[in-house]
Write a protein that holds these residues in place. Structure first.
Motif, PDB file in Angstrom:
ATOM      1  N   ASN A   1      11.823   3.608  -5.518  1.00  0.00           N
ATOM      2  CA  ASN A   1      11.202   4.023  -6.768  1.00  0.00           C
ATOM      3  C   ASN A   1      10.084   5.020  -6.487  1.00  0.00           C
ATOM      4  O   ASN A   1       9.830   5.898  -7.289  1.00  0.00           O
ATOM      5  N   LYS A   2       9.402   4.835  -5.354  1.00  0.00           N
ATOM      6  CA  LYS A   2       8.368   5.786  -4.964  1.00  0.00           C
ATOM      7  C   LYS A   2       8.114   5.647  -3.474  1.00  0.00           C
ATOM      8  O   LYS A   2       8.231   4.579  -2.897  1.00  0.00           O
ATOM      9  N   VAL A   3       7.776   6.761  -2.870  1.00  0.00           N
ATOM     10  CA  VAL A   3       7.398   6.806  -1.461  1.00  0.00           C
ATOM     11  C   VAL A   3       6.260   7.810  -1.351  1.00  0.00           C
ATOM     12  O   VAL A   3       6.368   8.922  -1.849  1.00  0.00           O
ATOM     13  N   ARG A   4       5.183   7.403  -0.682  1.00  0.00           N
ATOM     14  CA  ARG A   4       4.056   8.301  -0.467  1.00  0.00           C
ATOM     15  C   ARG A   4       3.640   8.225   0.995  1.00  0.00           C
ATOM     16  O   ARG A   4       3.452   7.138   1.539  1.00  0.00           O
ATOM     17  N   PHE A   5       3.503   9.395   1.621  1.00  0.00           N
ATOM     18  CA  PHE A   5       3.029   9.495   2.998  1.00  0.00           C
ATOM     19  C   PHE A   5       1.546   9.849   2.926  1.00  0.00           C
ATOM     20  O   PHE A   5       1.184  10.970   2.568  1.00  0.00           O
ATOM     21  N   LEU A   6       0.677   8.898   3.250  1.00  0.00           N
ATOM     22  CA  LEU A   6      -0.757   9.042   3.013  1.00  0.00           C
ATOM     23  C   LEU A   6      -1.543   9.513   4.234  1.00  0.00           C
ATOM     24  O   LEU A   6      -2.484  10.295   4.096  1.00  0.00           O
ATOM     25  N   THR A   7      -1.184   9.012   5.400  1.00  0.00           N
ATOM     26  CA  THR A   7      -1.901   9.345   6.633  1.00  0.00           C
ATOM     27  C   THR A   7      -0.881   9.582   7.730  1.00  0.00           C
ATOM     28  O   THR A   7      -0.002   8.742   7.938  1.00  0.00           O
ATOM     29  N   PRO A   8      -0.967  10.684   8.470  1.00  0.00           N
ATOM     30  CA  PRO A   8      -0.002  10.921   9.547  1.00  0.00           C
ATOM     31  C   PRO A   8      -0.157   9.893  10.670  1.00  0.00           C
ATOM     32  O   PRO A   8      -1.266   9.461  10.979  1.00  0.00           O
TER      33      PRO A   8
ATOM     34  N   MET B   1       1.863   5.009   5.003  1.00  0.00           N
ATOM     35  CA  MET B   1       2.863   5.168   3.965  1.00  0.00           C
ATOM     36  C   MET B   1       2.884   3.937   3.088  1.00  0.00           C
ATOM     37  O   MET B   1       2.608   2.835   3.549  1.00  0.00           O
ATOM     38  N   ILE B   2       3.223   4.149   1.845  1.00  0.00           N
ATOM     39  CA  ILE B   2       3.494   3.038   0.937  1.00  0.00           C
ATOM     40  C   ILE B   2       4.748   3.411   0.154  1.00  0.00           C
ATOM     41  O   ILE B   2       4.928   4.558  -0.242  1.00  0.00           O
ATOM     42  N   ALA B   3       5.634   2.427   0.007  1.00  0.00           N
ATOM     43  CA  ALA B   3       6.892   2.674  -0.702  1.00  0.00           C
ATOM     44  C   ALA B   3       7.262   1.456  -1.526  1.00  0.00           C
ATOM     45  O   ALA B   3       6.937   0.328  -1.168  1.00  0.00           O
ATOM     46  N   GLU B   4       7.928   1.702  -2.621  1.00  0.00           N
ATOM     47  CA  GLU B   4       8.580   0.633  -3.371  1.00  0.00           C
ATOM     48  C   GLU B   4      10.067   0.818  -3.116  1.00  0.00           C
ATOM     49  O   GLU B   4      10.646   1.832  -3.516  1.00  0.00           O
ATOM     50  N   TRP B   5      10.650  -0.131  -2.383  1.00  0.00           N
ATOM     51  CA  TRP B   5      12.003   0.042  -1.876  1.00  0.00           C
ATOM     52  C   TRP B   5      12.954  -0.986  -2.464  1.00  0.00           C
ATOM     53  O   TRP B   5      12.598  -2.151  -2.625  1.00  0.00           O
TER      54      TRP B   5
END
Length: 151
Positions: A92-99, A141-145
């Protein structure tokens, strides 16, 4: 390994499991680059990556996402009895926040958000998947999978 029923798993909505730490090595990053064809210098060239704001090579975002099965296997989550197979359904969403810098250790944090029976023997599981970097304040990263489980 401990097993539970699918109904017992469904009763765990809101519960969280945390994995052991796993090192993201340069070798892992290089193999991922070879597998995907993504050889951008920030991933595979330590000398060029050193002069970027990252200060060195970083893992691909998709590598971080794809660590989900490995990190999940390093939790104390019990197996669900009778599962014949599980498949990824999407996010539903994936965000890459910090390498994730090469050589850093990461761990997964998994929270069950929803588990519903779509049809007899087919269950849809939605989880929040967070990848934390050891020593960093913000997650990688945070994702709703979403995955499908077939029993």
């Amino acid at each position: 390994m401990e097993t539970i029923t699918i109904q017992e798993r469904a009763a765990q909505i809101g519960q969280e499991a945390v994995s052991d730490w796993v090192e993201v090595s340069q070798e892992m990053i290089d193999k991922f680059a070879d597998a995907t064809g993504d050889h951008q210098f920030i991933h595979v060239n330590p000398q060029m990556a050193a002069v970027t704001p990252f200060g060195g090579t970083i893992a691909h975002g998709f590598l971080t996402l794809s660590l989900m099965p490995l990190l999940s296997s390093k939790t104390d989550l019990p197996q669900i009895a009778g599962v014949r197979m599980g498949v990824n359904y999407g996010g539903n969403k994936v965000r890459f926040l910090t390498p994730v810098r090469s050589g850093k250790r990461v761990r997964g944090r998994f929270k069950l958000l929803e588990l519903i029976e779509k049809r007899p023997g087919q269950w849809q599981q939605t989880s929040e998947y967070t990848v934390e970097i050891e020593g960093e304040d913000k997650p990688a990263m945070i994702a709703e999978w979403i995955s499908q489980l077939f029993i």
